[in-house]
Design a protein around this motif. Structure first.
Motif, PDB file in Angstrom:
ATOM      1  N   ALA A  58       0.828  -1.209   0.000  1.00  0.00           N
ATOM      2  CA  ALA A  58       0.000   0.000   0.000  1.00  0.00           C
ATOM      3  C   ALA A  58       0.865   1.264   0.000  1.00  0.00           C
ATOM      4  O   ALA A  58       0.741   2.120   0.858  1.00  0.00           O
ATOM      5  N   LEU A  59       1.772   1.362  -0.957  1.00  0.00           N
ATOM      6  CA  LEU A  59       2.638   2.535  -1.065  1.00  0.00           C
ATOM      7  C   LEU A  59       1.974   3.603  -1.922  1.00  0.00           C
ATOM      8  O   LEU A  59       1.338   3.307  -2.925  1.00  0.00           O
ATOM      9  N   ILE A  60       2.144   4.842  -1.507  1.00  0.00           N
ATOM     10  CA  ILE A  60       1.645   5.980  -2.269  1.00  0.00           C
ATOM     11  C   ILE A  60       2.843   6.825  -2.663  1.00  0.00           C
ATOM     12  O   ILE A  60       3.637   7.227  -1.808  1.00  0.00           O
ATOM     13  N   ASP A  61       2.992   7.081  -3.964  1.00  0.00           N
ATOM     14  CA  ASP A  61       4.081   7.932  -4.444  1.00  0.00           C
ATOM     15  C   ASP A  61       3.715   9.391  -4.207  1.00  0.00           C
ATOM     16  O   ASP A  61       2.606   9.817  -4.540  1.00  0.00           O
ATOM     17  N   ASP A  62       4.635  10.129  -3.619  1.00  0.00           N
ATOM     18  CA  ASP A  62       4.390  11.527  -3.308  1.00  0.00           C
ATOM     19  C   ASP A  62       5.676  12.315  -3.376  1.00  0.00           C
ATOM     20  O   ASP A  62       6.698  11.809  -3.840  1.00  0.00           O
ATOM     21  N   SER A  63       5.653  13.548  -2.890  1.00  0.00           N
ATOM     22  CA  SER A  63       6.846  14.396  -2.966  1.00  0.00           C
ATOM     23  C   SER A  63       6.878  15.377  -1.810  1.00  0.00           C
ATOM     24  O   SER A  63       5.859  15.650  -1.173  1.00  0.00           O
ATOM     25  N   THR A  64       8.057  15.891  -1.569  1.00  0.00           N
ATOM     26  CA  THR A  64       8.277  16.964  -0.603  1.00  0.00           C
ATOM     27  C   THR A  64       9.096  18.018  -1.318  1.00  0.00           C
ATOM     28  O   THR A  64      10.073  17.691  -2.000  1.00  0.00           O
ATOM     29  N   SER A  65       8.698  19.289  -1.171  1.00  0.00           N
ATOM     30  CA  SER A  65       9.410  20.361  -1.859  1.00  0.00           C
ATOM     31  C   SER A  65       9.880  21.421  -0.867  1.00  0.00           C
ATOM     32  O   SER A  65       9.317  21.577   0.220  1.00  0.00           O
ATOM     33  N   VAL A  66      10.923  22.138  -1.266  1.00  0.00           N
ATOM     34  CA  VAL A  66      11.503  23.188  -0.436  1.00  0.00           C
ATOM     35  C   VAL A  66      10.769  24.499  -0.711  1.00  0.00           C
ATOM     36  O   VAL A  66      10.693  24.951  -1.855  1.00  0.00           O
ATOM     37  N   LEU A  67      10.237  25.100   0.362  1.00  0.00           N
ATOM     38  CA  LEU A  67       9.574  26.398   0.257  1.00  0.00           C
ATOM     39  C   LEU A  67      10.526  27.546   0.563  1.00  0.00           C
ATOM     40  O   LEU A  67      10.461  28.600  -0.062  1.00  0.00           O
ATOM     41  N   GLU A  68      11.383  27.344   1.565  1.00  0.00           N
ATOM     42  CA  GLU A  68      12.370  28.348   1.974  1.00  0.00           C
ATOM     43  C   GLU A  68      13.604  27.610   2.483  1.00  0.00           C
ATOM     44  O   GLU A  68      13.480  26.511   3.022  1.00  0.00           O
ATOM     45  N   VAL A  69      14.761  28.240   2.343  1.00  0.00           N
ATOM     46  CA  VAL A  69      15.973  27.620   2.881  1.00  0.00           C
ATOM     47  C   VAL A  69      16.995  28.686   3.243  1.00  0.00           C
ATOM     48  O   VAL A  69      17.160  29.677   2.537  1.00  0.00           O
ATOM     49  N   ASN A  70      17.633  28.488   4.384  1.00  0.00           N
ATOM     50  CA  ASN A  70      18.803  29.240   4.807  1.00  0.00           C
ATOM     51  C   ASN A  70      19.833  28.157   5.126  1.00  0.00           C
ATOM     52  O   ASN A  70      19.831  27.602   6.237  1.00  0.00           O
ATOM     53  N   PRO A  71      20.669  27.793   4.129  1.00  0.00           N
ATOM     54  CA  PRO A  71      21.545  26.628   4.278  1.00  0.00           C
ATOM     55  C   PRO A  71      22.312  26.605   5.605  1.00  0.00           C
ATOM     56  O   PRO A  71      22.891  27.607   6.022  1.00  0.00           O
ATOM     57  N   GLY A  72      22.258  25.459   6.236  1.00  0.00           N
ATOM     58  CA  GLY A  72      22.958  25.269   7.504  1.00  0.00           C
ATOM     59  C   GLY A  72      22.180  25.735   8.714  1.00  0.00           C
ATOM     60  O   GLY A  72      22.595  25.489   9.844  1.00  0.00           O
ATOM     61  N   HIS A  73      21.034  26.413   8.497  1.00  0.00           N
ATOM     62  CA  HIS A  73      20.294  26.987   9.621  1.00  0.00           C
ATOM     63  C   HIS A  73      18.808  26.638   9.647  1.00  0.00           C
ATOM     64  O   HIS A  73      18.265  26.376  10.711  1.00  0.00           O
ATOM     65  N   ARG A  74      18.155  26.665   8.461  1.00  0.00           N
ATOM     66  CA  ARG A  74      16.699  26.517   8.453  1.00  0.00           C
ATOM     67  C   ARG A  74      16.227  26.036   7.087  1.00  0.00           C
ATOM     68  O   ARG A  74      16.745  26.467   6.057  1.00  0.00           O
ATOM     69  N   ILE A  75      15.216  25.155   7.117  1.00  0.00           N
ATOM     70  CA  ILE A  75      14.575  24.726   5.882  1.00  0.00           C
ATOM     71  C   ILE A  75      13.079  24.594   6.156  1.00  0.00           C
ATOM     72  O   ILE A  75      12.673  24.110   7.220  1.00  0.00           O
ATOM     73  N   LYS A  76      12.290  25.093   5.209  1.00  0.00           N
ATOM     74  CA  LYS A  76      10.833  24.974   5.287  1.00  0.00           C
ATOM     75  C   LYS A  76      10.384  24.121   4.115  1.00  0.00           C
ATOM     76  O   LYS A  76      10.709  24.417   2.964  1.00  0.00           O
ATOM     77  N   LEU A  77       9.644  23.061   4.434  1.00  0.00           N
ATOM     78  CA  LEU A  77       9.239  22.075   3.437  1.00  0.00           C
ATOM     79  C   LEU A  77       7.719  22.017   3.318  1.00  0.00           C
ATOM     80  O   LEU A  77       7.006  22.273   4.299  1.00  0.00           O
ATOM     81  N   LEU A  78       7.261  21.647   2.147  1.00  0.00           N
ATOM     82  CA  LEU A  78       5.865  21.282   1.947  1.00  0.00           C
ATOM     83  C   LEU A  78       5.867  19.784   1.679  1.00  0.00           C
ATOM     84  O   LEU A  78       6.321  19.333   0.619  1.00  0.00           O
ATOM     85  N   ALA A  79       5.414  19.030   2.676  1.00  0.00           N
ATOM     86  CA  ALA A  79       5.411  17.572   2.584  1.00  0.00           C
ATOM     87  C   ALA A  79       4.021  17.110   2.166  1.00  0.00           C
ATOM     88  O   ALA A  79       3.031  17.440   2.825  1.00  0.00           O
ATOM     89  N   ARG A  80       3.986  16.375   1.065  1.00  0.00           N
ATOM     90  CA  ARG A  80       2.718  15.814   0.580  1.00  0.00           C
ATOM     91  C   ARG A  80       2.602  14.375   1.070  1.00  0.00           C
ATOM     92  O   ARG A  80       3.570  13.635   1.020  1.00  0.00           O
TER      93      ARG A  80
END
Length: 148
Positions: A58-80
């Protein structure tokens, strides 16, 4: 928004190395079961991880994308994670002594998960992200340093 923190006993650079290696995503993210592809530009804004969620068959193919990034400090993701919906996930790294204080905050952004009242969904997100941080710590603390 549900927030978890954990002190990881390694440098922010080593934690960021794990976060920026998209192929490691299912090793530390609870629910992600396999990687299908990683955009070559990961983790810049707009890049995606192509993963599957669930348990075979029962696997569902999906994706996660980067909304914002400050390398080494912060990342904001949209996880589907359809059919549940999407979630915004923010991960921050802050040096603390010889370690890194990692904070993960998650909030459903769309889909049926937004209809679940916070008092009901909060404990399950808290548990899931606690385990996610535990897995991230195991990888980052044991990761070999690159040789130069």
């Amino acid at each position: 928004m549900t927030t978890n923190t954990r002190l990881i006993e390694t440098t922010p650079e080593r934690v960021w190395e794990v976060l920026s290696d998209g192929w490691l995503y299912p090793l530390w993210v609870v629910g992600a079961s396999r990687m299908r592809d990683v955009d070559p530009s990961w983790p810049i804004v707009g890049s995606k991880l192509h993963h599957s969620v669930g348990v075979w068959p029962a696997l569902i193919d999906d994706s996660t994308s980067v909304l914002e990034v400050n390398p080494g400090h912060r990342i904001k993701l949209l996880a589907r994670a359809w059919p549940a919906g999407t979630a915004e996930v923010v991960i921050t790294l802050a040096p603390q002594g010889a370690g890194t204080l990692v904070t993960i905050s998650e909030e459903p952004a769309s889909g049926p998960a937004t209809l679940i009242p916070r008092p009901v969904r909060g404990p399950s997100l808290k548990w899931r992200n606690s385990e996610t941080l535990r897995r991230l710590a195991y990888i980052a603390e044991r990761r070999d340093l690159p040789t130069s």
